[in-house]
Design an enzyme around this catalytic site. Structure first.
Site, PDB file in Angstrom:
ATOM      1  N   LEU A  52       0.816  -1.218   0.000  1.00 31.14           N
ATOM      2  CA  LEU A  52       0.000   0.000   0.000  1.00 31.14           C
ATOM      3  C   LEU A  52       0.843   1.258   0.000  1.00 31.14           C
ATOM      4  O   LEU A  52       1.787   1.390   0.784  1.00 31.14           O
ATOM      5  CB  LEU A  52      -0.910  -0.012   1.239  1.00 31.14           C
ATOM      6  CG  LEU A  52      -1.821   1.209   1.426  1.00 31.14           C
ATOM      7  CD1 LEU A  52      -3.160   0.789   2.024  1.00 31.14           C
ATOM      8  CD2 LEU A  52      -1.177   2.289   2.299  1.00 31.14           C
ATOM      9  N   ASP A  55       0.192   8.668   1.581  1.00 31.30           N
ATOM     10  CA  ASP A  55       0.547  10.086   1.399  1.00 31.30           C
ATOM     11  C   ASP A  55       1.903  10.328   0.721  1.00 31.30           C
ATOM     12  O   ASP A  55       2.894   9.666   1.045  1.00 31.30           O
ATOM     13  CB  ASP A  55       0.672  10.790   2.766  1.00 31.30           C
ATOM     14  CG  ASP A  55      -0.475  10.531   3.687  1.00 31.30           C
ATOM     15  OD1 ASP A  55      -1.443   9.870   3.282  1.00 31.30           O
ATOM     16  OD2 ASP A  55      -0.401  10.987   4.838  1.00 31.30           O
ATOM     17  N   SER A 115       3.697  10.473   8.185  1.00 29.93           N
ATOM     18  CA  SER A 115       3.943  11.524   7.205  1.00 29.93           C
ATOM     19  C   SER A 115       4.724  12.714   7.744  1.00 29.93           C
ATOM     20  O   SER A 115       4.708  13.006   8.941  1.00 29.93           O
ATOM     21  CB  SER A 115       2.616  12.011   6.640  1.00 29.93           C
ATOM     22  OG  SER A 115       2.119  11.021   5.785  1.00 29.93           O
TER      23      SER A 115
HETATM   24  C1  FRU Z   1      -3.051  10.500   6.125  1.00 31.23           C
HETATM   25  C2  FRU Z   1      -2.363   9.790   7.270  1.00 31.23           C
HETATM   26  C3  FRU Z   1      -1.471  10.735   8.023  1.00 31.23           C
HETATM   27  C4  FRU Z   1      -0.470   9.796   8.655  1.00 31.23           C
HETATM   28  C5  FRU Z   1      -0.290   8.780   7.556  1.00 31.23           C
HETATM   29  C6  FRU Z   1      -0.008   7.370   8.027  1.00 31.23           C
HETATM   30  O1  FRU Z   1      -3.424   9.645   5.117  1.00 31.23           O
HETATM   31  O2  FRU Z   1      -3.303   9.180   8.124  1.00 31.23           O
HETATM   32  O3  FRU Z   1      -2.150  11.552   8.958  1.00 31.23           O
HETATM   33  O4  FRU Z   1       0.713  10.417   9.012  1.00 31.23           O
HETATM   34  O5  FRU Z   1      -1.475   8.783   6.805  1.00 31.23           O
HETATM   35  O6  FRU Z   1       0.270   6.547   6.945  1.00 31.23           O
END
Ligand code: FRU
Length: 493
Positions: A52, A55, A115
């Site tokens: 998968l 972000d 992220s």
């Molecule tokens: C957004 C999110 C962020 C987080 C990341 C984890 O899609 O939930 O807030 O840091 O994905 O993969």
């Protein structure tokens, strides 16, 4: 004989957080083979080799190359233990895969390198600011805002201790620091949830030049409306002296700004950032950044050449898509340039995207004669007259397709995926619509079609509709309700 693994099975949380060392080479090889054979594999979009992708992270310009990291769980098409993968490019369209570069391997990121962003300190040091997600023995969450330095030779050194911990008044849903330059200082906006379970954004600044010491300025004020229960992935960029805040509110009331996706990606435009009052001056109401079906976590930055560049995850949290059966999900959008025209935000693929164009073909689309496209991997340009309808991803008798229709009355543009044999995400509706300001009788559309995605740019970026499209293998034709001339360019892989 090897049996194909069932990649759609439910994963327990113990399975999602298993150390990477658990997975055998044979497991990875089988997964990568399944992904490579997927009919949904795109040809000119970034997608994961396996598992998968979500972000975009750390989008930056460093050592003469654009750096684009992304969230990835490589061992299955689910949200599991996240790392940062890296792609590099000199032109924002041809990307080189540099593999996984930031792993969840310390006590401050044991359950995911979540992220964040990046900023070049020199040609030798790229500063990375990211969230370390951790879970205690009782599975309670603790978030840390961590730093790391990445070097051109691919080595990465994490800073020993977190740069910021969650301040009082906020829950551990505190993440996604986005670093930016403002008035000779380095700041960051961070997504947050208050103790009252309200979505919020915090502003922080670096207190030294090495960016190894940070302090909070306070909560960033940009609206009086309630921002739902959480804000993820905030970004602040500056365009023509204006401040543009992009963010993803979760649980936002639709009366504040209407949207149909499970979670929207929104923006406001303000006159400036006022650090003293931690507010955006004269901020506009909220707007949807994109009116398509699947778009989230857009990351933007002010590049050294003066452009504001953005890229989005063409996916959404908590949403299943058909490619999971083939062991993967999630792609990134094209890189878009953000501009302001008459005070409105425009988004359009960067000029370098033109270099993907190959042979140009002029075609007449009609209701009767199917126009075949070699593979669903092209750019289509049309002037769509109001009350006409365009059919993409169609089969040869046009009984299944994706349609785009423009209504004469109100200039409403509707994207419809009702007539597709493969279904996903139906709970959130099968149509999306937007409006554009044109008073003319036609609307210009540039459509970037890839095997399982569609990015529609309306009137050169006044509005954007980005979506995933999963079709049967015979859906490689184009039609229109009324005769329509169109230009098609096959796009380079
Ligand atoms: C957004 C999110 C962020 C987080 C990341 C984890 O899609 O939930 O807030 O840091 O994905 O993969």
């Amino acid at each position: 004989m090897t049996t194909k693994l069932d990649y759609t099975k439910a994963w327990t949380s113990a399975e999602r957080y298993r150390p990477y060392g658990h997975y055998s080479e044979a497991y990875v090889a089988a997964l990568e083979t399944a992904v490579a054979a997927s009919p949904y594999t795109n040809t000119y979009h970034i997608q994961p080799k396996s598992g998968l992708l979500n972000d975009p992270n750390g989008f930056s310009y460093f050592n003469h190359h654009y750096h684009l990291f992304y969230q990835v769980f490589p061992y299955g098409p689910v949200h599991g233990l996240k790392s940062w993968g890296l792609m590099t490019s000199t032109d924002l369209v041809h990307w080189i895969d540099q593999g996984i570069q930031l792993l969840p391997d310390t006590v401050y990121d044991s359950h995911g390198a979540y992220s964040g962003s990046a900023l070049a300190l020199s040609d030798d040091e790229l500063f990375i600011f990211y969230t370390g997600n951790t879970r205690g023995a009782d599975f309670s969450r603790a978030a840390f805002q961590n730093g790391a330095i990445y070097h051109p030779d691919g080595s990465l050194k994490k800073l020993d201790s977190p740069l910021l911990t969650t301040p009082q008044g906020f829950t551990q849903h505190f993440r996604d620091p986005m670093i930016f330059d403002y008035q000779e200082k380095k700041y960051a906006v961070i997504g947050a949830q208050t103790d009252q379970q309200e979505g919020a954004i915090m502003l922080a600044h670096a207190t030294n030049d090495q960016l190894t010491s940070w302090a909070y300025d306070g909560q960033l004020h940009f609206t009086d409306a309630n921002m739902g229960y959480m804000i993820e992935c905030p970004n602040l960029v500056f365009l023509d002296q204006k401040a543009v805040l992009l963010f993803c509110p979760q649980g936002l009331e639709q009366t504040i700004c209407d949207y149909q996706n499970i979670f929207p990606n929104m923006y406001v435009i303000a006159d400036d950032l006022d650090v003293a009052s931690t507010s955006l001056t004269n901020a506009s109401p909220l707007h949807n950044l994109d009116d398509g079906f699947e778009v989230y976590a857009t990351q933007a930055f002010n590049a050294p050449d003066g452009r504001a560049l953005a890229i989005s995850w063409l996916g959404l949290p908590d949403l299943d898509v058909p490619s999971q059966a083939d062991g993967w999900q999630g792609i990134l959008s094209l890189v878009k340039e953000l501009t302001l025209k008459n005070g409105q935000l425009y988004q359009y693929p960067v000029a370098e995207t033109l270099t993907l164009r190959q042979a140009q073909e002029k075609v007449i689309l009609s209701a009767k004669t199917p126009v075949p496209v070699q593979s669903n991997s092209f750019e289509l340009e049309v002037e769509l007259t109001k009350d006409n309808e365009l059919y993409l991803f169609a089969n040869s008798d046009n009984t299944s397709h994706v349609s785009i229709k423009i209504e004469l009355k109100n200039g409403k543009i509707e994207l419809n995926r009702t007539n597709l044999p493969i279904k996903w995400s139906e709970t959130y509706g099968l149509t999306r619509s937007t409006t554009c300001s044109t008073t003319a009788n036609t609307v210009k559309l540039n459509l970037f079609v890839d095997r399982s995605s569609l990015e529609i740019f309306i009137n050169e970026g006044e509005k954007v509709m980005s979506s995933r499209i999963f079709t049967a293998s015979d859906q490689t034709f184009l039609f229109a309700k009324h005769e329509l001339s169109a230009t098609i360019w096959a796009l380079k892989k």
